[in-house]
Design an enzyme around this catalytic site. Sequence first.
Site, PDB file in Angstrom:
ATOM      1  N   SER A  35      19.934 -19.282  79.939  1.00  0.00           N
ATOM      2  CA  SER A  35      19.671 -18.614  79.591  1.00  0.00           C
ATOM      3  C   SER A  35      19.762 -17.248  78.699  1.00  0.00           C
ATOM      4  O   SER A  35      20.561 -17.146  78.670  1.00  0.00           O
ATOM      5  CB  SER A  35      17.839 -19.082  78.976  1.00  0.00           C
ATOM      6  OG  SER A  35      17.114 -19.054  78.494  1.00  0.00           O
ATOM      7  N   HIS A  36      18.425 -16.941  78.921  1.00  0.00           N
ATOM      8  CA  HIS A  36      18.476 -14.942  78.498  1.00  0.00           C
ATOM      9  C   HIS A  36      18.486 -14.573  79.446  1.00  0.00           C
ATOM     10  O   HIS A  36      18.456 -12.778  79.620  1.00  0.00           O
ATOM     11  CB  HIS A  36      16.723 -14.879  77.902  1.00  0.00           C
ATOM     12  CG  HIS A  36      16.168 -15.225  78.773  1.00  0.00           C
ATOM     13  ND1 HIS A  36      15.951 -16.360  78.980  1.00  0.00           N
ATOM     14  CD2 HIS A  36      15.022 -14.791  79.614  1.00  0.00           C
ATOM     15  CE1 HIS A  36      14.713 -16.641  80.009  1.00  0.00           C
ATOM     16  NE2 HIS A  36      14.372 -15.284  80.295  1.00  0.00           N
ATOM     17  N   ASP A  64      19.787 -16.459  72.028  1.00  0.00           N
ATOM     18  CA  ASP A  64      19.979 -15.889  73.330  1.00  0.00           C
ATOM     19  C   ASP A  64      20.760 -16.364  73.932  1.00  0.00           C
ATOM     20  O   ASP A  64      21.600 -17.044  72.891  1.00  0.00           O
ATOM     21  CB  ASP A  64      17.734 -16.441  73.763  1.00  0.00           C
ATOM     22  CG  ASP A  64      18.568 -18.102  74.040  1.00  0.00           C
ATOM     23  OD1 ASP A  64      18.508 -18.669  72.734  1.00  0.00           O
ATOM     24  OD2 ASP A  64      18.677 -18.157  75.456  1.00  0.00           O
ATOM     25  N   ASP A  75      21.746 -19.748  75.638  1.00  0.00           N
ATOM     26  CA  ASP A  75      22.090 -20.574  74.885  1.00  0.00           C
ATOM     27  C   ASP A  75      21.855 -21.285  73.461  1.00  0.00           C
ATOM     28  O   ASP A  75      21.661 -22.389  73.355  1.00  0.00           O
ATOM     29  CB  ASP A  75      22.065 -21.429  76.520  1.00  0.00           C
ATOM     30  CG  ASP A  75      20.127 -21.768  76.449  1.00  0.00           C
ATOM     31  OD1 ASP A  75      19.149 -20.528  75.833  1.00  0.00           O
ATOM     32  OD2 ASP A  75      19.443 -22.480  76.785  1.00  0.00           O
ATOM     33  N   ASP A 114      18.727 -21.582  72.142  1.00  0.00           N
ATOM     34  CA  ASP A 114      17.496 -21.972  71.953  1.00  0.00           C
ATOM     35  C   ASP A 114      16.686 -21.078  71.484  1.00  0.00           C
ATOM     36  O   ASP A 114      15.599 -21.977  70.958  1.00  0.00           O
ATOM     37  CB  ASP A 114      16.936 -23.739  72.925  1.00  0.00           C
ATOM     38  CG  ASP A 114      16.648 -22.649  74.237  1.00  0.00           C
ATOM     39  OD1 ASP A 114      16.974 -21.297  74.445  1.00  0.00           O
ATOM     40  OD2 ASP A 114      16.618 -23.179  75.727  1.00  0.00           O
ATOM     41  N   ARG A 115      16.564 -19.761  71.582  1.00  0.00           N
ATOM     42  CA  ARG A 115      15.606 -18.995  71.626  1.00  0.00           C
ATOM     43  C   ARG A 115      15.969 -18.269  70.334  1.00  0.00           C
ATOM     44  O   ARG A 115      16.911 -18.455  69.315  1.00  0.00           O
ATOM     45  CB  ARG A 115      15.030 -17.470  72.265  1.00  0.00           C
ATOM     46  CG  ARG A 115      14.565 -18.492  73.530  1.00  0.00           C
ATOM     47  CD  ARG A 115      14.408 -16.871  74.535  1.00  0.00           C
ATOM     48  NE  ARG A 115      13.900 -17.812  75.836  1.00  0.00           N
ATOM     49  CZ  ARG A 115      13.249 -17.014  76.232  1.00  0.00           C
ATOM     50  NH1 ARG A 115      12.954 -16.112  76.161  1.00  0.00           N
ATOM     51  NH2 ARG A 115      12.683 -17.042  77.899  1.00  0.00           N
ATOM     52  N   LYS A 139      14.009 -26.298  71.886  1.00  0.00           N
ATOM     53  CA  LYS A 139      13.741 -25.133  71.089  1.00  0.00           C
ATOM     54  C   LYS A 139      15.094 -25.566  70.701  1.00  0.00           C
ATOM     55  O   LYS A 139      16.379 -25.030  71.130  1.00  0.00           O
ATOM     56  CB  LYS A 139      13.410 -23.723  71.674  1.00  0.00           C
ATOM     57  CG  LYS A 139      13.586 -23.225  73.157  1.00  0.00           C
ATOM     58  CD  LYS A 139      12.550 -22.708  73.470  1.00  0.00           C
ATOM     59  CE  LYS A 139      13.038 -21.690  74.284  1.00  0.00           C
ATOM     60  NZ  LYS A 139      13.086 -22.295  75.709  1.00  0.00           N
TER      61      LYS A 139
HETATM   62  C1  G16 Z   1      12.182 -21.010  79.653  1.00  0.00           C
HETATM   63  C2  G16 Z   1      11.962 -22.705  78.821  1.00  0.00           C
HETATM   64  C3  G16 Z   1      10.890 -22.132  77.851  1.00  0.00           C
HETATM   65  C4  G16 Z   1       9.703 -21.048  78.464  1.00  0.00           C
HETATM   66  C5  G16 Z   1      10.006 -19.861  78.825  1.00  0.00           C
HETATM   67  C6  G16 Z   1       9.939 -18.586  79.975  1.00  0.00           C
HETATM   68  O1  G16 Z   1      13.212 -20.613  78.202  1.00  0.00           O
HETATM   69  O2  G16 Z   1      12.219 -23.615  78.587  1.00  0.00           O
HETATM   70  O3  G16 Z   1       9.476 -22.978  77.844  1.00  0.00           O
HETATM   71  O4  G16 Z   1       8.681 -20.587  78.001  1.00  0.00           O
HETATM   72  O5  G16 Z   1      11.563 -20.452  80.017  1.00  0.00           O
HETATM   73  O6  G16 Z   1       9.146 -19.360  80.770  1.00  0.00           O
HETATM   74  P1  G16 Z   1       8.478 -18.317  82.352  1.00  0.00           P
HETATM   75  O7  G16 Z   1       7.614 -18.011  81.182  1.00  0.00           O
HETATM   76  O8  G16 Z   1       8.387 -18.939  83.392  1.00  0.00           O
HETATM   77  O9  G16 Z   1       9.875 -17.298  82.380  1.00  0.00           O
HETATM   78  P2  G16 Z   1      14.425 -20.649  78.350  1.00  0.00           P
HETATM   79  O10 G16 Z   1      14.914 -20.085  76.914  1.00  0.00           O
HETATM   80  O11 G16 Z   1      14.183 -19.251  80.131  1.00  0.00           O
HETATM   81  O12 G16 Z   1      15.275 -21.273  78.733  1.00  0.00           O
END
Ligand code: G16
Length: 539
Positions: free
Chosen positions: A112-113, A273, A275, A277-278, A372
Amino acid sequence: MTRTVETTPYDDQKPGTSGLRKKVRVFEQPNYAENFVQAVFDAVDGKAGATLVIGGDGRYLNRSVIQRAIRMAAANGFGRVLVGQGGILSTPAASNLIRTRGAIGGLVLSASHNPGGPDEDFGIKYNIANGGPAPEKVTEAIHARTRTIDRYLTTDDADVDLDAVGETMVGGMPVEVVDPVAAYADLMERLFDFAAIRAAGLSIRFDAMSAVTGPYAREILVNRLGFAADSIMNGEPLEDFGGHHPDPNLVHARALYDAMMAPDAPDFGAASDGDGDRNLIIGRGRFVTPSDSLAMLAANAHLAPGYAAGLKGIARSMPTSAAADRVADALGIAAYETPTGWKFFGNLLDAGMATICGEESAGTGSDHVREKDGLWAVLLWLNILAATGKSVDAIARDHWARFGRNYYARHDYEGVAQEGADALVAGLRARLAQLPGTTVAGLTVETADDFAYHDPTDGSVSERQGIRILFAGGSRVVFRLSGTGTSGATLRVYLERYEPAGGDLDGDTTERLADIVAAAEELAGIRRHTGRDRPDVIT
Ligand code: G16
């Protein structure tokens, strides 16, 4: 021919908030990726002959793990693999492909990010047949299997040419390399009024952060909506994201923020981000917090053709501000509060109980897929701007004037020692029962608990999902440890103050949250437990 390879378990393959995320160096240990992929396949019932989707955000290791996963899928008896051209599939596009092609599930390769490259992060997530992240009972089964795994199955086939759209055979199984963008772009065109957006004559700037959304943004924003080609910044996906964090927040998308605060800013700015989704939304001179964006999108969604029939319900993660709840209330529809992690929305969406979901961590989406979706949020905003003829700033002000404003910020303390973070949480838990009725930094505690979620669709219970302390008047602080970090612990402190309609709706967020920040320190002893005197990231 199928080959069985002996292996031994690793003891650190527990999926976090969103799949298994580790440093690339960890993933490069012998059989590390194979063990996890095999554990996923062993946990999937009904895989014989079924279709599997594979794709990722293009980061370092993406192609290599895809090639290995394809051979393993063939050896494990899958009937077909669909893989994005170049190994590319944004997370929402992967979700869409799983759903529209009737796949049993998919492997989404992304951290992801988190940054990418040989010294940075990689990740593997499994999504189920509804297109959404595997729920906890599946991730627990995968984790259990990683602890006993003693073999994986593969073939000796050569690598697939990932760059050529078309079909090849691997171990007797067809592998289809598909255009990663077209089906997703078609879906967006069905949900939103592209003609109205085109006609509105808006100017935009979209920062793809050298991550997966570049090709999607080019096709949708430039080719189909007619925005200027130079509206897209950092539009080429790079294995190391150009050395940046592909995290669309005010720290890592600072250049976009600065451009949007300038007098000659375009009408609308956004970023996505690693991938895809954000999303980050910034109008000319107006940053919109993710929690507010969820509420404003929900309040105006009926203006887009895909949502003209209205919403069934709105769901938000617990640390997300209560702004969306006020919209649900006004619309007379249900509001749901789930733990952090998109996987918790899947059941509500499948059951038709919620239409729009969102999280403070810059994620918003709807029942069009089960993830998302960054570009979806961008397009819904553009559709709303086109339909109303208003600016982002005007939409925000009108919204607050009607519903009141939830001033909001998140403070992250990254890479702190695990023991300190655990002690902080344990200390809070031990005092929860005593807190109601006490006064902290001038604020009266109304309730204090460790959030537990009871899924209304299947009765499953998820406990210890974050400590929330609510103050009189609708303000609160939430403490939670991140489940997506790859080194040490990350403490997240979520701060929120509610200002009713008619109050001070145009205040400075830092000032408005100052007493809640003080209360958080007094309640949790953040300095003492983390050794830090300020957060690393404020969003
Ligand atoms: C993932 C999850 C999200 C979550 C985020 C932050 O996002 O898919 O639902 O809100 O992590 O999680 P944490 O607070 O546990 O770091 P992504 O965009 O990283 O896949």
